[in-house]
Design a protein around this motif. Structure first.
Motif, short mmCIF file in Angstrom:
data_model
loop_
_atom_site.label_atom_id
_atom_site.label_comp_id
_atom_site.label_asym_id
_atom_site.label_seq_id
_atom_site.Cartn_x
_atom_site.Cartn_y
_atom_site.Cartn_z
N LYS A 2 11.46 -4.76 -3.40
CA LYS A 2 10.14 -4.13 -3.38
C LYS A 2 10.19 -3.03 -4.43
CE LYS A 2 10.61 -4.24 1.10
NZ LYS A 2 10.51 -3.76 2.49
N ILE A 3 9.40 -3.20 -5.44
CA ILE A 3 9.47 -2.31 -6.60
C ILE A 3 8.20 -1.48 -6.67
CG2 ILE A 3 9.69 -2.18 -9.11
CD1 ILE A 3 11.08 -4.96 -8.96
N ARG B 277 -7.14 -9.93 0.82
CA ARG B 277 -5.72 -9.99 0.48
C ARG B 277 -5.01 -8.91 1.29
NH1 ARG B 277 -4.94 -5.69 -2.74
NH2 ARG B 277 -6.84 -4.86 -3.69
N GLY B 278 -3.76 -9.14 1.54
CA GLY B 278 -3.02 -8.19 2.36
C GLY B 278 -1.84 -7.62 1.60
N ASN B 279 -0.91 -7.07 2.36
CA ASN B 279 0.23 -6.42 1.73
C ASN B 279 1.55 -6.99 2.22
OD1 ASN B 279 -0.28 -4.25 -0.32
ND2 ASN B 279 -1.84 -3.72 1.20
N LEU B 280 2.60 -6.57 1.53
CA LEU B 280 3.92 -7.16 1.72
C LEU B 280 4.54 -6.95 3.11
CD1 LEU B 280 5.73 -8.87 -0.01
CD2 LEU B 280 6.51 -6.83 -1.19
N MET C 118 0.85 -1.19 0.00
CA MET C 118 0.00 0.00 0.00
C MET C 118 0.89 1.25 0.00
SD MET C 118 -3.07 0.86 2.66
CE MET C 118 -3.96 -0.63 2.21
N ARG C 119 0.49 2.24 -0.79
CA ARG C 119 1.24 3.49 -0.84
C ARG C 119 0.33 4.59 -0.35
NH1 ARG C 119 6.55 3.24 -1.55
NH2 ARG C 119 6.55 5.23 -2.64
N TYR D 16 1.02 -5.88 -5.24
CA TYR D 16 0.38 -5.40 -4.02
C TYR D 16 -0.19 -4.01 -4.27
CZ TYR D 16 2.73 -9.46 -2.13
OH TYR D 16 3.14 -10.75 -1.89
N PHE E 249 12.82 2.75 1.68
CA PHE E 249 11.88 2.67 0.56
C PHE E 249 11.62 4.09 0.06
CE2 PHE E 249 8.18 -0.30 -0.84
CZ PHE E 249 8.47 0.00 -2.17
N THR F 279 2.90 -1.53 -5.91
CA THR F 279 4.06 -2.16 -5.28
C THR F 279 4.14 -3.61 -5.74
OG1 THR F 279 3.64 -0.80 -3.35
CG2 THR F 279 5.24 -2.56 -3.09
N PHE F 280 5.31 -4.03 -6.10
CA PHE F 280 5.52 -5.41 -6.53
C PHE F 280 6.63 -6.04 -5.72
CE2 PHE F 280 3.47 -3.23 -9.91
CZ PHE F 280 2.62 -4.16 -10.49
N GLY F 281 6.47 -7.31 -5.44
CA GLY F 281 7.53 -8.04 -4.77
C GLY F 281 8.26 -8.89 -5.79
#
Lengths: 86, 204, 987, 417
Positions: free
Chosen positions: C275-276, D306-309, A1-2, C246, B134, C250-252
Motif C-alpha cells: 500500500k503506497i 467505487r470503494g477503497n482498499l 482514503m486518507r 484509491y 501504515f 493511496t495505491f495498491g
C-alpha cells in the motif's frame, strides 16, 4: 482514503469508524418525540459536501468532524468534534 | 500467606526461546517489564498540568504525538490532552502516586499491566515495523521522540522511537501478545531478519 | 528451433528445462514461458472460451488473451496464467486449458460448428423449457464448457505478506518515460518509488532496436538503473504491478517475490501487497498495440507486430520462417526493420494506408520485401495454424500469400487504467486515434505513450518534464538535465475497424470469442451503449479486461450506430489493473491467523487444567474444564454449576469491558448514559445499569462502581466492550463536551475473577486474611480497593450467579498468580474452575439477560427493566423508548420456560406457538433465547421472549423447532428459577 | 418475436437478421397514467406488472442513463428469501416465487439458478440465531434446513474445517436460493414491458417535479422536457435521497458504496452461494466460471461507485480464512454499487407524504433479490393506492412509530445493516 486527523496527522481510513452525518444535533430533552425521530432517523444524504463524524478508534480515540465530498471522496477539512460545530 | 507473587510478561515464553547473541541482520527485542505506565488525562487546564509535570519531572509535556523523556520518566502524547506516562523501574503503586501528585489537574488510570511493551532495536526495525503499520517511518518524518498510535496486523499499537540505533518501543494490549508475536516473527522471517534477545535493559 | 544464434537479453549459458503439456522443452534464463515456446516452435497454446478455437501466442505482454496456461501442479497449480508474463525457471510445468481430451484434439470445439446459433446472448433466448431443466441439464453443460483453468482444491501452501510505503513521487513503469521521470524527480531530492511490472527495467527499450545517447538503448537503461540504485531517496520495486489507485493518493501494488522460482524459499512470501501513499504520481505505463480486423484473425501464427518484434529483439526467438506484416502504423514498419535486422524472413508488408511511410520503399527493396499499399487483409486460412492469407488491393484485386506468421499492427491504445480508477473518463483523440486521459485525477500525470506521445524522443522528454514538475510542485528544486538524443521513430497511424467481405469470423475480443457480427447483432437488438454492449456480448470481460479488443469493438458499435467514438465513449477501468491473486490481498490473515486472538491472563493456567476454549468475539475463553471423570461436555458443565451452588467456583471474567470514568462531572455523565441514576451512588458501592441506544432499544448492561467522588469504574458485556468505549467517547466529546469527564479503557489492566458460591467468602478470606468481608462490613454491591502482596487489587461484591459471590481484580500481570492461589487455597473447599457454559447455566437459572437477550431488538421493558427507567433526568434513548411500538403490551417480553415433560430438551431459536395451533407465522408468539440444563431444577430450562410475557405465566405452549425436528410442550414460568427472593446473594 | 431454440436455429440460417431491438428505445410521449423514475430492475418490473397485472395503459419508465446501469448491473446476483423477521420473510418469499416462474413469464432466460444458499455458523449463539431465523422461515412456508458440520463438509469439502480461527460448525441452508443473471433480469423485464406498450425512455434524467396548485405531483421536469403523469413512482435506489430532495423530502436513508469482485473464469468449483458467518465474505460462481464475491459496505456515505482498499483486503481475508485454496485464484474485476441504506436495514414501499408521489427505496443489501416482488408490490400500490399485503410492513412511518424491521438489531446506524 486518507483522513487528516488533527492530532495524529494523515492516516489511512481503516483506522477510523464512520458514524454518518454530523449535522443533526441532539434535541433538547424536552423537544418532543418528533424532534428525536428526525434527529435519529432522517438524513440529508447529500451528493457533494458533507460534514460527518469519524472516530479515530485506532489512533487518538477522538471523534472528528470531517468535511468530505461524497461524489469524489475528497476531504477538505478535519477537526476535533469536541468544541467544533458541524 | 508469606509468598511472593511474580508478574508475568506477555511475551515471556516467546522471548525465552530467542537466542541471546546478535549477528548480522538481527533485531534485538525485549519486553519492558520493569516499567510502570499510566494514562494521564487532562481535566481541562493543560497549561497548569504541563507546569506541574515540568516541576515534578523536568519534562516539557508534548502537545502532539511525541515522546519526551528525562531518562527515567517519559510522557508520550497519544491524543489531545492524553498522555501515556512511562516510568522506568517503578513499582506497582507508581500510578497511584502520580494520580495523587496530579490531583485536580489530571485523571490518571494505571495501565502498567494493560500494555505489553516490546523494545526493538536494530537496522531492520524500521522496515519490519513499516511492513505492519501504515506509518511513514522515514527518519526525516519519524525521528527519535516521534510517537504514533495505529494498528499492526489488526492489533492496536502505540509506537515511539527512542534513539538513532534505531530503537523503537511498541506497546499493545497484552491479550494480543501471541498474535502480535506471530506477525513479528513471520515478518522477520520474510525479510531474512533474525530476532535476538536484548541483553539487559538500557536506561534511556 | 526458432532461436537466433545471437542477440537478445537471454543468457545462453544458462539453459532451463521445462514441460508444456507433458512435452520436455528447453529455454534460457531471461526467457518468458511464451518466448521459450516461440523458440521451440510451439504454435498452439490454448483454446478460446466459447468456441474452443485453436489459439496461439498473440502478444508478448500482460494483455495476452490466448496463451493462458495452468502453471505448476497440485496445491500450487495456478490457472489462467499468462505465458507471456511468466519468467521461465528450471523445472517449470505448464498445461494448456479449456480443452478435452487434448489441446490438439478438443471435442468441445464442436461448439465452433454450432457457432451460427451461439451468437451474442443466445442463452437469453433459449433453455427455458422445461423450467426444471435449467439447474439439472442446461446449466451444468454450460458451466462445464465455460470456465478456463481448474483451481486447486488444496489450500495454497505459499505465504503472502503486506507492506506500506510513502513517497513524494510514485513512478509507474520504467520505460523511457518512467526512467526519465524517476531520474528527474530523484535528482531533485524527492523520495521516489519506481514500480516495474517486468523483472527488468526498460519497458519497450528492451524490445526495440533503438539508440539513446549514441549507444543501444539498453545501455542507457542500465546506466540510469545504476544511478537510481545508488540514490538513497529512490526505491525500486521490480516484478510489481500497481493494480489500483484509491482515495487520498493511496495505491495498491502487488510484488511477485517468488513467482519466478519453482517454489519460494521457506518463510519467504510468494507475493507481497504494497500500500503506497504518494503525493504525486506519474503513470508511464506505455501503450498496447491494436489488432486488425479480418476473417480468421485468431489463427495461431497471427501475432501483434510489437510482440514479434519483442520475441526477436529481446528473446532472440523468431515465431516463423515466412513472416508477413500487416500494418496501419509506422511502428509496423519499424518492427519490420528490427526483424530484418535479426535476420527474419519477411516476405511482404501490407499497409492499409494509401501510402507507406517515407523511406519504406527503399528499405523494402533492399530487404527484398514485397509491399502492398492501400490493401487490406480479408481472410486468413489454415487449420490449427496460419498457412495463407487473402488480401484485397484498393482496386479490388485479390492476392493470396503464404505465410506462417502474420504480424499485425493496427494502432496504439495508451495504457491509462490506473488513471481512470478515481473516475476520470478517457476521451477520444482524433489526433492519435485513441482514447486519452485528458483530465487525470489531482496529483497524477501521464507521460510518454501512456499520454499518447508515442515516439521515443517524446517519451524521454515527457517523462523528464513530468518528474521535474512533480518534484517542483512539492517544493523541490530539480537541477537542469539534458535530455539525451535518440533515434527517430515515426508514429503515424490510421485506424481500421472493419473489413468488408470476410468469409470467416472476424474476432474482436479473442478470449471471449466476440466477433464483428456479435457487435452488429447487439446494436441491432438495441444494446447501444458501451455498457450494454459489454454486458450483452461480454466484450472486454475476459481476463485481459478488453485491453486488446475493447476499443475495436466500441468502434464497431459506433460504426453500426452511425456515431463517432467520441460520442459512444468507452468503459471506465476499475481495479485491479491486472488480475491479482486473492492470497496477496489476504496476506497472513488467513486460516488460524484470520483475526488476532485475545488471551486472558489465566489462559495458560486454564489450558493446563483441561479448559476447552470458546470464541467470545476475539477472546478465547474457557468454555468448561474437562476432567477425566466427565463423560461429556454436559457432565463438565453440570459438575461446575453444581459445585458453585454447593460450595465455590472461580471463573475468569476479565473479558468484560472495563472503562475508567473520571472527572468532576462523571456522575452526571453516567446519569445520561444509563436509564437509571448513578450520580447518587455512594463511594464504594456498585450498581447494575442498563444503557439504551438513542432509538430506545437496549444497547448494553453491566455494573458500574463508584471508587471515588470523581471516579467510576464501568463494566460492559464482552461483546460490546469496544462499541461502548466508542459510545462513551461520543457522548463526552460530541453530545456533552461541556461536561468535565475523562474516560479510558482499562479492560486489559485488570484480570478479574468471579469467586461464587456459599463458600466464596471463606475462600476469599484465606486469600485476603486482613480484610473484613462480612455481610455487615462488605454487603452485597460493595467495592473496595486494597493492596494485595504489594500490588493494587479491587474486590467487588457482585453476583451473576445468584450466589454469595465476589469479583476480585488484580493487575493482569498477576492474574495468573491470583488464579493459582485461589485454586490452591480453595482446594479443601472443593473449589472448581468454571467456564462460560456454567456461567450461562447459573445466569439462566437466575433469569439474567445476556447476549442472546440483548439482541438489539429488545427494550428495557421487554427485559424486565422498565421500572429502572428514571423519570427524573434526560438519558440517551429516553424519548424514543416510549414510542407506541416500543411500549406495546403485546411485545414479546422475557419469561422463563420449562419443558412440560421434564426429561425433554429445549433448544435456543425454537419459536413459541400455542398448543395445537397450526404451524403458521400468524401463530408465532416469540422464541426461545437461551437454554441450559439446570442441575438445580433437574431439567432443561430456558428464557424466551414471548408476546404477553409475564401474563402467560403458568400457560402451556410449545417450542416449535422444525429445523431440528423439535416440538416440545413447555410451561411458561418466571425467569428466575433459583432463589427468587434473592436470599443467597445476600448471605 | 418469441425467443426459443427454434427462433435461434432460424437465425443461424438467416444470419440473425430477424431479431428486433429487445425493447423500444422510446421518446417521451405523455401524459402517462404512471411515470416510474428509474430504469433499473425495480422500475422496469414495476412497469411490467402495472401493464400486465393491473392493465394500466400508459406507463413510462424514465432512466437518466441506460437501463440497468445502476445497482441492477452492480450486484452479486444472489436470490434468497432467508429472512427472519415478519414483514421481510413473506415479502422475500413472494419474490422467490416470482423468480421461480420468471423466465417463462417473461420469455427471457434470466438464468435463475437455484443451487442453494448456505450461511455458515461458527458458534452456539450463531447456530441458535440461525435456528430462530430458519424456524421463522418454516412458519412462513419457506424452505430452511439447519445442517451440521458433516453435511456442510459433504456439500463443500474444500472449505477450511481443520485450521480455522473460527471453525465451521454448520449452516443454515436454503436450497431454493441461488443466483440469477442480473443484466438479463433487466433486459427481460424491459422487453416484456415494452411489448406491453410501456415506454422505456433512456437518457432522460429527472431534474424536478411538477406540482398542481393543490400540491399534488402531476409530472416531472426532465432533460428531455416536461412529462406529465397521473402518479409518479420513484425507484432510484442509491439516489433516492437526491430525487426525494427535488420533491422537498428527507428520507431515513444514506447512500453507501458496496464493493463486489469477480475472479478469472474457472471450471466448476462452487455448488451454490456460501456465506462466511465469522467474517465479511460471501461467494458464488457464475455460469461463466468467475467466483463472484463480496463482503461489507465500505461504511461511509458515497455516490462514487467505487470503494477503497481496506474493504478489499477485509473481504479477501475472509475468503482465505474460509477457503484457502483460492489463494492463487486471481481477482479480475471489482465494482461498487451505491446502496440505499435505510435506518433499520429494511426497504420502504409506500406513499410519500406528497399526493401522487410514491416511494420504492431503502433496499440495503436486498435490492436485487427483491426485484420481482418489489415491482409486483409497487405496481399494486401505484395501481390501487393501497399497500400489497406482503409489503404492508414497509411503511415510511415505521420510524416514527418504532415498528422498525431490524434484522441485525443495529438500530439507526445504516452502515451497520
Amino acid at each position: 482514503m486518507r483522513i487528516p486527523c488533527p492530532y495524529c496527522g494523515e492516516r489511512d481510513g481503516a483506522e477510523f469508524t464512520y458514524c454518518g452525518d454530523a449535522s443533526p444535533v441532539r434535541p433538547a430533552a424536552d423537544a418532543g418525540e418528533a424532534a428525536f425521530v428526525d434527529y435519529v432517523y432522517m438524513r440529508s444524504n447529500p451528493a457533494g459536501e458533507i460534514s460527518e463524524h469519524w472516530y479515530h478508534g485506532q489512533g487518538c480515540r477522538n471523534w472528528l468532524i470531517v468535511k468530505r465530498n461524497t461524489r469524489t471522496h475528497v476531504i477538505s477539512a478535519a477537526m476535533l468534534a469536541k468544541g467544533s460545530a458541524p | 500467606m508469606a509468598e511472593i507473587i511474580i508478574p508475568r510478561g506477555a511475551f515471556e515464553l516467546h522471548l525465552r526461546d530467542l537466542p541471546p547473541v546478535s549477528g548480522a541482520n538481527t533485531l534485538k527485542v525485549d519486553e519492558r517489564l520493569e516499567s510502570a505506565m499510566a494514562t494521564v488525562m487532562s481535566r481541562g487546564d493543560n497549561a497548569a498540568l504541563a507546569a506541574r509535570i515540568h516541576d515534578a519531572f523536568g519534562i516539557v509535556l508534548p502537545s502532539g504525538p511525541q515522546r519526551v523523556s528525562n531518562g527515567v520518566e517519559a510522557f508520550i502524547g497519544v491524543g489531545p490532552g492524553v498522555w501515556l506516562a512511562v516510568f522506568e523501574k517503578a513499582g506497582p503503586q507508581r500510578a497511584s502516586k502520580l494520580a495523587a501528585s496530579l490531583a485536580g489537574l489530571a485523571s490518571v488510570a494505571d495501565q502498567t499491566s494493560a500494555y505489553a511493551v516490546l523494545r526493538i532495536t536494530g537496522e531492520a526495525a524500521r522496515e519490519v515495523l513499516s511492513r505492519g503499520a501504515f506509518i511513514d517511518f522515514d527518519p526525516s518524518v519519524f525521528g527519535p521522540g516521534s510517537a504514533a498510535v495505529t494498528t499492526i496486523s489488526h492489533i492496536g499499537v502505540s509506537i515511539w522511537r527512542i534513539d538513532d540505533a534505531p530503537t523503537f518501543e511498541v506497546a499493545l494490549f497484552r491479550s494480543y501478545a501471541d498474535s502480535f508475536w506471530h506477525w513479528l516473527t513471520t515478518t522477520c522471517t520474510a525479510l531474512g531478519v533474525g530476532l535476538v534477545r536484548h541483553g539487559g535493559s538500557a536506561r534511556i | 528451433m526458432n532461436r537466433l544464434e545471437s542477440g537478445g537479453l537471454i543468457d545462453r549459458g544458462k539453459p532451463l528445462n521445462f514441460v508444456f503439456d507433458g512435452k520436455k522443452l528447453a529455454g534460457y534464463e531471461g526467457d518468458t514461458l511464451a518466448s521459450a515456446l516461440v523458440a521451440n516452435g510451439v504454435r498452439l497454446v490454448g483454446r478460446s472460451f466459447k468456441y474452443h478455437r485453436p489459439r496461439g501466442i498473440l502478444t508478448a505482454g500482460s494483455e495476452e488473451p490466448n496463451a493462458l496456461v495452468t502453471l505448476r501442479t497440485g496445491a500450487r497449480s495456478e490457472p489462467n496464467t499468462r505465458a507471456t508474463s511468466v519468467q521461465l525457471f528450471e523445472g517449470l510445468v505448464a498445461e494448456s486449458q479449456n480443452r478435452w481430451p487434448t489441446l490438439g484434439f478438443d471435442l468441445m470445439s464442436l461448439n465452433n460448428l454450432l457457432s451460427p446459433m451461439f451468437t451474442a446472448g443466445f442463452y437469453y433466448k433459449t433453455f427455458m423449457w422445461p423450467a426444471s431443466f435449467w439447474e439439472k441439464v442446461y446449466e451444468p453443460l454450460i458451466r462445464r464448457a465455460a470456465g478456463l483453468g481448474k483451481a486447486s482444491t488444496q489450500p495454497d501452501p505459499d505465504i503472502y505478506d503486506k507492506a506500506h510505503a510513502f513517497c513524494d513521487v510514485l513512478v509507474v513503469g520504467s520505460g523511457p518515460a518512467g526512467l526519465s521521470a524517476a531520474l528527474a524527480a530523484s535528482q531533485a531530492k524527492a523520495r521516489v518509488i519506481l514500480v516495474e511490472d517486468d523483472w527488468l527495467l526498460g519497458g519497450r527499450l528492451l524490445c526495440e532496436d533503438q539508440d539513446i545517447d549514441g549507444a543501444p538503448a539498453v545501455d542507457w537503461v542500465r546506466r540510469i538503473e545504476g544511478i537510481l540504485t545508488a540514490m538513497p531517496n529512490v526505491s525500486m520495486l521490480r516484478r510489481a504491478t500497481v493494480f489500483g489507485a484509491y482515495d487520498g493518493g493511496t495505491f495498491g501494488a502487488v510484488e511477485r517475490i517468488a513467482d519466478h522460482l519453482a517454489e519460494p524459499k521457506p518463510g519467504v512470501p510468494r507475493q507481497r501487497l504494497w500500500k503506497i501513499c504518494a503525493k504525486r504520481t506519474i503513470l508511464a505505463t506505455g501503450a498496447i498495440e491494436r489488432p486488425l480486423p479480418f476473417g480468421g484473425n485468431d489463427l495461431p501464427g497471427i501475432m501483434m507486430a510489437a510482440a514479434v518484434r519483442a520475441y526477436a529483439t529481446r528473446f532472440a526467438a523468431l515465431p516463423g520462417n515466412e513472416i508477413v506484416i500487416y500494418t496501419t502504423t509506422d511502428s509496423g514498419w519499424a518492427a519490420a526493420r528490427d526483424l530484418t535486422g535479426c535476420g527474419a524472413n519477411i516476405t511482404a508488408i501490407i499497409d492499409a494506408r494509401a501510402s507507406a511511410p517515407k523511406g519504406a520503399a527503399r528499405f523494402a527493396a533492399s530487404a527484398g520485401i514485397r509491399v502492398f499499399e492501400n490493401a487490406v487483409v480479408v481472410d486468413a486460412s489454415g487449420g490449427r495454424r496460419l498457412r495463407s492469407l487473402k488480401l484485397r488491393s484498393a482496386d479490388g484485386k485479390i492476392f493470396e500469400l503464404t505465410a506462417d506468421v502474420l504480424a499485425i499492427s493496427g494502432g496504439w491504445n495508451p495504457v491509462m487504467g490506473i488513471g481512470c480508477n478515481l473516475g476520470s473518463r478517457p476521451v477520444w483523440s482524433d489526433a492519435i486515434h485513441a482514447f486519452v486521459l485528458a483530465n487525470p485525477p489531482a496529483g497524477m500525470t501521464l507521460a510518454g505513450s501512456a499520454a499518447g506521445r508515442f515516439s521515443l524522443a517524446e517519451a524521454l522528454d515527457d517523462g523528464h518534464r513530468a518528474g521535474a514538475a512533480a518534484a517542483a510542485d512539492l517544493g523541490f528544486s530539480p537541477p537542469p538535465t539534458k535530455i539525451p538524443p535518440c533515434s527517430e521513430d515515426a508514429t503515424g497511424s490510421m485506424p481500421l475497424w472493419h473489413v468488408e467481405g470476410a468469409k470467416q469470423k472476424v474476432f474482436v475480443d479473442f478470449q471471449h470469442d466476440v466477433t464483428d457480427a456479435d457487435i452488429g447483432l447487439a446494436a441491432q437488438e438495441g444494446f447501444r451503449s458501451v455498457e450494454h454492449l459489454k454486458r450483452y456480448t461480454t466484450l472486454g470481460m475476459a481476463t485481459d479486461q478488453g485491453r486488446l479488443g475493447q476499443v475495436n469493438g466500441q468502434a464497431l458499435l459506433a460504426r453500426h450506430l452511425g456515431k463517432t467514438l467520441a460520442e459512444t465513449g468507452t468503459i471506465l477501468s476499475r481495479p485491479p489493473f491486472l488480475p491479482v491473486a486473492i492470497g496477496a490481498f489476504a496476506g497472513h490473515h488467513r486460516e488460524m491467523n484470520f483475526r488476532p486472538e485475545r488471551r486472558t491472563a489465566s489462559h495458560d493456567w486454564a489450558a493446563e487444567n483441561g479448559a476447552v476454549f470458546v470464541d467470545s468475539g476475539p477472546w478465547k475463553r474457557a468454555q468448561w474444564f474437562a476432567i477425566p471423570s466427565d463423560q461429556d461436555w454436559l457432565d463438565s458443565v453440570t459438575r461446575e454449576a453444581t459445585a458453585v451452588r454447593a460450595s465455590v467456583g472461580v471463573c475468569d471474567v476479565s473479558t468484560l469491558g472495563k472503562i475508567d470514568i473520571h472527572g468532576p462531572d462523571a456522575g452526571i455523565f453516567l446519569d445520561r448514559l444509563y436509564i437509571n441514576m448513578f450520580s447518587t451512588l455512594a463511594v464504594g458501592k456498585a450498581r447494575y445499569g442498563v444503557m439504551l441506544r438513542e432509538d430506545g432499544f437496549v444497547l448494553d448492561d453491566g455494573t458500574t462502581t463508584r471508587l471515588a467522588d470523581d471516579h467510576y469504574f464501568m463494566t460492559t458485556t464482552t461483546a460490546n466492550a469496544v462499541k461502548i468505549m466508542q459510545h462513551v467517547d461520543y457522548c463526552r466529546q460530541v453530545l456533552w463536551p461541556e461536561l468535565n469527564v475523562q474516560a479510558v479503557s482499562v479492560t486489559e489492566q485488570w484480570a478479574q475473577f468471579a469467586v461464587a458460591g456459599p463458600n466464596s467468602r471463606l475462600l476469599l478470606q484465606k486469600v485476603f486474611p486482613d480484610l473484613d468481608l462480612s455481610n455487615d462490613a462488605f454487603p452485597y454491591m460493595s467495592a473496595i480497593a486494597v493492596t494485595w502482596m504489594g500490588v493494587p487489587a479491587r474486590i467487588f461484591r457482585l453476583s451473576f450467579s445468584g450466589e454469595l459471590a465476589f469479583e476480585v481484580a488484580v493487575p493482569a500481570r498477576y492474574g495468573d498468580a491470583l488464579v493459582r492461589i485461589l485454586m490452591r487455597e480453595g482446594r479443601d473447599l472443593g473449589v472448581v474452575a468454571y467456564g462460560t457454559e456454567a456461567l450461562g447455566v447459573l445466569r439462566i437459572e437466575k433469569g439474567h439477560p445476556a447476549g442472546n437477550e440483548l439482541s438489539g431488538q429488545t427494550t428495557a421493558t421487554d427485559l424486565g427493566f422498565g421500572r429502572m427507567m428514571s423519570q427524573k433526568k434526560d438519558y440517551v434513548g429516553r424519548v424514543l423508548a416510549v414510542r407506541p411500538a416500543l411500549t406495546d403490551p403485546m411485545r414479546p417480553s422475557l419469561v422463563g420456560l420449562r419443558p412440560a415433560a421434564r426429561s425433554e430438551r429445549l433448544r435456543g431459536g425454537a419459536h413459541i406457538l400455542p398448543l395445537s395451533s397450526e404451524n403458521r407465522a400468524d401463530n408465532d408468539l416469540g422464541y426461545v433465547t437461551s437454554v441450559a440444563f439446570s442441575p438445580m431444577m433437574g431439567s432443561w430450562i430456558g428464557l424466551g421472549l414471548v408476546s404477553g410475557g409475564q401474563g402467560r405465566i403458568g400457560e402451556r405452549l410449545r417450542a416449535y423447532d422444525p429445523v431440528r425436528n423439535g416440538d416440545v410442550e413447555i410451561e411458561i414460568c418466571s425467569p428466575v428459577f433459583v432463589d427468587p427472593e434473592g436470599v443467597r446473594v445476600r448471605g | 418475436m418469441r425467443y426459443s431454440i427454434f427462433a435461434l436455429a432460424r437465425g443461424a440460417l438467416t444470419k440473425h437478421r430477424h431479431w428486433h431491438p429487445a425493447w423500444r428505445d422510446a421518446a417521451p410521449n405523455g401524459p402517462y397514467d404512471v411515470i416510474i423514475v428509474g430504469g433499473g430492475g425495480h422500475g422496469l418490473a414495476t412497469a411490467y406488472y402495472l401493464a400486465k397485472i393491473h392493465g394500466v395503459k400508459k406507463v413510462a419508465v424514465l432512466e437518466r442513463g441506460w437501463i440497468g446501469g445502476g445497482n441492477a448491473g452492480r450486484n452479486t446476483t444472489i436470490i434468497r428469501s432467508n429472512y427472519g423477521l415478519d414483514g421481510n420473510t413473506q415479502f422475500y418469499e413472494w419474490s422467490m416465487k416470482l423468480w421461480e416462474g420468471l423466465e417463462q413469464d417473461l420469455n427471457y432466460n434470466a438464468m435463475v439458478s437455484q443451487r442453494g444458499v448456505l450461511n455458515l455458523y461458527h458458534g452456539d449463539a450463531q447456530r441458535d440465531a440461525y435456528a430462530r431465523r430458519g424456524n421463522a422461515m418454516r412458519l412462513h412456508g419457506v424452505d430452511a434446513e439447519l445442517v451440521d458440520r458433516d453435511a456442510v463438509r459433504s456439500m463443500a469439502p474444500f472449505l477450511n474445517f481443520d485450521a480455522a480461527r473460527f471453525p465451521i460448525q454448520g449452516g443454515l441452508l436454503q436450497r431454493r436460493g441461488g443466483t440469477a443473471r442480473h443484466d438479463a433480469v433487466v433486459w427481460g423485464y424491459a422487453r416484456a414491458a415494452s411489448n406491453l406498450g410501456v415506454d422505456i425512455v433512456q437518457n432522460c434524467e429527472v431534474t424536478g417535479f411538477v406540482r398542481s396548485p393543490e400540491g399534488r405531483m402531476i409530472g416531472v421536469e426532465t432533460t428531455r422536457g416536461k412529462i406529465m403523469g397521473g402518479k409518479i413512482g420513484m425507484a432510484v435506489a442509491g439516489h433516492s435521497s437526491q430525487v426525494a430532495e427535488m420533491a422537498g423530502l428527507r428520507l431515513p436513508i444514506e447512500s453507501h458504496v458496496l464493493q463486489a469482485f469477480v475472479t478469472e473464469a474457472l471450471k466448476p468449483l462452487l455448488p451454490g452461494v456460501i456465506t462466511f458467518g465469522a467474517g465479511h465474505f460471501y461467494v458464488s460462481q457464475s455460469d461463466k466460471g468467475g467466483l463472484v464475491f463480496g463482503g461489507d459496505i465500505d461504511g461511509y456515505n458515497s455516490y462514487a461507485q467505487r470503494g477503497n482498499l481496506p474493504v478489499v483486503e477485509d473481504v479477501c481475508e475472509g475468503g482465505m480464512a474460509l477457503m484457502p485454496m483460492i489463494g492463487r485464484v486471481r481477482m479480475l474485476r471489482s465494482w461498487g454499487g451505491i446502496m440505499d441504506m435505510s435506518m433499520d436495514g429494511s426497504p420502504i414501499i409506500d406513499r410519500s407524504p406528497i399526493d401522487g408521489l410514491y416511494l420504492n427505496a431503502g433496499w440495503c443489501y436486498g435490492g436485487f433479490k427483491a426485484t420481482p416482488a418489489s415491482g409486483w408490490c409497487f405496481a399494486h400500490l401505484l395501481a390501487r393506492d393501497e399497500p400489497h399485503p406482503v409489503a404492508a410492513s414497509f411503511r415510511l412511518d415505521r420510524f416514527a412509530t418504532g415498528r422498525v424491521i431490524d434484522e441485525k438489531g443495529q438500530g439507526a446506524q445504516p452502515n451497520l445493516h
